[in-house]
Write a protein that holds these residues in place. Structure first.
Motif, PDB file in Angstrom:
ATOM      1  N   MET A   1       0.911  -0.875  -0.052  1.00 35.21           N
ATOM      2  CA  MET A   1      -0.202   0.069  -0.004  1.00 35.21           C
ATOM      3  C   MET A   1       0.456   1.354  -0.584  1.00 35.21           C
ATOM      4  O   MET A   1       1.746   1.595   0.991  1.00 35.21           O
ATOM      5  N   LYS A   2       0.818   2.092  -0.978  1.00 33.62           N
ATOM      6  CA  LYS A   2       1.741   3.380  -0.829  1.00 33.62           C
ATOM      7  C   LYS A   2       0.645   4.476  -0.163  1.00 33.62           C
ATOM      8  O   LYS A   2      -0.743   4.694  -0.314  1.00 33.62           O
ATOM      9  N   ILE A   3       1.499   5.119   0.560  1.00 34.02           N
ATOM     10  CA  ILE A   3       1.192   6.122   1.775  1.00 34.02           C
ATOM     11  C   ILE A   3       1.903   7.461   1.338  1.00 34.02           C
ATOM     12  O   ILE A   3       2.990   7.685   1.076  1.00 34.02           O
ATOM     13  N   SER A   4       0.714   8.341   1.266  1.00 33.05           N
ATOM     14  CA  SER A   4       1.174   9.332   1.382  1.00 33.05           C
ATOM     15  C   SER A   4       1.511  10.756   2.234  1.00 33.05           C
ATOM     16  O   SER A   4       0.528   9.837   3.521  1.00 33.05           O
ATOM     17  N   LEU A   5       2.658  11.202   3.256  1.00 31.91           N
ATOM     18  CA  LEU A   5       3.196  11.759   4.743  1.00 31.91           C
ATOM     19  C   LEU A   5       2.584  13.181   3.583  1.00 31.91           C
ATOM     20  O   LEU A   5       2.537  14.076   3.124  1.00 31.91           O
ATOM     21  N   ILE A   6       1.393  13.605   5.045  1.00 26.20           N
ATOM     22  CA  ILE A   6       0.731  15.184   4.555  1.00 26.20           C
ATOM     23  C   ILE A   6       1.621  15.778   6.240  1.00 26.20           C
ATOM     24  O   ILE A   6       0.815  15.186   7.389  1.00 26.20           O
ATOM     25  N   LEU A   7       2.672  16.664   5.801  1.00 20.87           N
ATOM     26  CA  LEU A   7       2.656  16.909   6.874  1.00 20.87           C
ATOM     27  C   LEU A   7       1.696  18.706   7.492  1.00 20.87           C
ATOM     28  O   LEU A   7       1.611  19.439   6.471  1.00 20.87           O
TER      29      LEU A   7
ATOM     30  N   ASP B   1      14.127   5.959   4.258  1.00 17.19           N
ATOM     31  CA  ASP B   1      14.422   5.582   3.758  1.00 17.19           C
ATOM     32  C   ASP B   1      13.271   5.831   1.976  1.00 17.19           C
ATOM     33  O   ASP B   1      12.209   6.263   2.853  1.00 17.19           O
ATOM     34  N   THR B   2      13.714   6.538   0.623  1.00 16.66           N
ATOM     35  CA  THR B   2      12.458   6.920   0.131  1.00 16.66           C
ATOM     36  C   THR B   2      11.905   5.901  -0.231  1.00 16.66           C
ATOM     37  O   THR B   2      10.734   6.923  -0.616  1.00 16.66           O
ATOM     38  N   THR B   3      11.379   5.321   0.052  1.00 15.29           N
ATOM     39  CA  THR B   3      10.210   4.447  -0.361  1.00 15.29           C
ATOM     40  C   THR B   3       8.891   3.908   0.601  1.00 15.29           C
ATOM     41  O   THR B   3       8.241   3.806   0.488  1.00 15.29           O
ATOM     42  N   VAL B   4       9.444   4.818   2.036  1.00  9.02           N
ATOM     43  CA  VAL B   4       8.301   4.999   2.647  1.00  9.02           C
ATOM     44  C   VAL B   4       7.010   5.164   2.776  1.00  9.02           C
ATOM     45  O   VAL B   4       5.955   5.094   3.195  1.00  9.02           O
ATOM     46  N   PHE B   5       7.450   6.790   2.387  1.00  8.52           N
ATOM     47  CA  PHE B   5       6.101   7.665   1.713  1.00  8.52           C
ATOM     48  C   PHE B   5       6.266   7.587   0.599  1.00  8.52           C
ATOM     49  O   PHE B   5       7.454   7.993  -0.602  1.00  8.52           O
ATOM     50  N   ALA B   6       5.311   7.125  -0.665  1.00 11.13           N
ATOM     51  CA  ALA B   6       5.255   7.772  -1.658  1.00 11.13           C
ATOM     52  C   ALA B   6       5.156   9.415  -2.726  1.00 11.13           C
ATOM     53  O   ALA B   6       5.943   9.453  -3.419  1.00 11.13           O
ATOM     54  N   GLU B   7       4.456   9.669  -1.373  1.00  5.65           N
ATOM     55  CA  GLU B   7       4.926  11.475  -1.571  1.00  5.65           C
ATOM     56  C   GLU B   7       4.059  12.265  -0.277  1.00  5.65           C
ATOM     57  O   GLU B   7       4.472  11.580   0.531  1.00  5.65           O
TER      58      GLU B   7
END
Length: 192
Positions: A1-7, A42-48
């Motif tokens: 599942m791809k997850i977006s980080l929203i700060l 790691d750059t793969t933790v969040f898709a965006e």
């Protein structure tokens, strides 16, 4: 599942008395603590990576660091408005919400939280220490409608409380990771 980080970095800092997110804490602006920990992942933790803020300094800086920037011109509408702006900007169907005033959260905790959620079989998640829940939190698309219906200074905790059976709780070993700093550097609990 791809997850977006929203700060979420748009708060008005009413209790703090000045712009809390740009306040220098141990030599750097408070918002940088969350950003710097995310940068260790790691750059793969969040898709965006998305940041929602009303502050030019934060938006300008993070746009140069690979974040999609979303300007919140109506921060007085509360955290719910920032959540909704972040959701509208995301191309993913799962979102990890992180707040920018939680300077003690560690990259290792964030990464393990995301990994554990992905294998949990649950559809939303938050971190906790003992009985106290906090940020970050994760929601999948089945909660999008409820998140979009939030109003005022009401955040995702309301959604999580309605779906406790579907919620994965990730226990942190240090309660300090859930704390935010507020009025005159007093520590407050930071709920979802």
């Amino acid at each position: 599942m791809k997850i977006s980080l929203i700060l979420l970095a748009a708060g008005d800092s009413r209790r703090f008395g000045s712009n809390k997110l740009l306040y220098e804490l141990h030599g750097k602006p408070m918002y940088r603590y969350s950003v710097d920990e995310v940068a260790k992942l790691d750059t793969t933790v969040f898709a965006e990576k998305i940041v929602v803020s009303q502050y030019d300094e934060i938006l300008d800086t993070l746009s140069k660091e690979g974040y999609l920037t979303v300007r919140n011109t109506e921060s007085y509408l509360g955290i719910s408005h920032s959540i909704q702006l972040g959701l509208a900007a995301s191309e993913e169907e799962a979102w990890c919400f992180l707040v920018a005033d939680q300077p003690y959260l560690k990259a290792e905790t964030l990464e393990r939280f995301v990994e554990a959620f992905q294998t949990s079989g649950k559809s939303c998640a938050c971190v906790r220490y003992g009985n106290r829940t906090g940020n970050p939190c994760i929601f999948t698309s089945e909660y999008q409608k409820e998140l979009l219906e939030l109003a005022g200074d009401i955040g995702g905790k309301r959604v999580i409380n309605k779906h406790l059976d579907e919620t994965f709780f990730y226990d942190v070993g240090d309660r300090k990771e859930l704390e935010d700093i507020d009025v005159n550097n007093r520590v407050y609990g930071n709920g979802v």
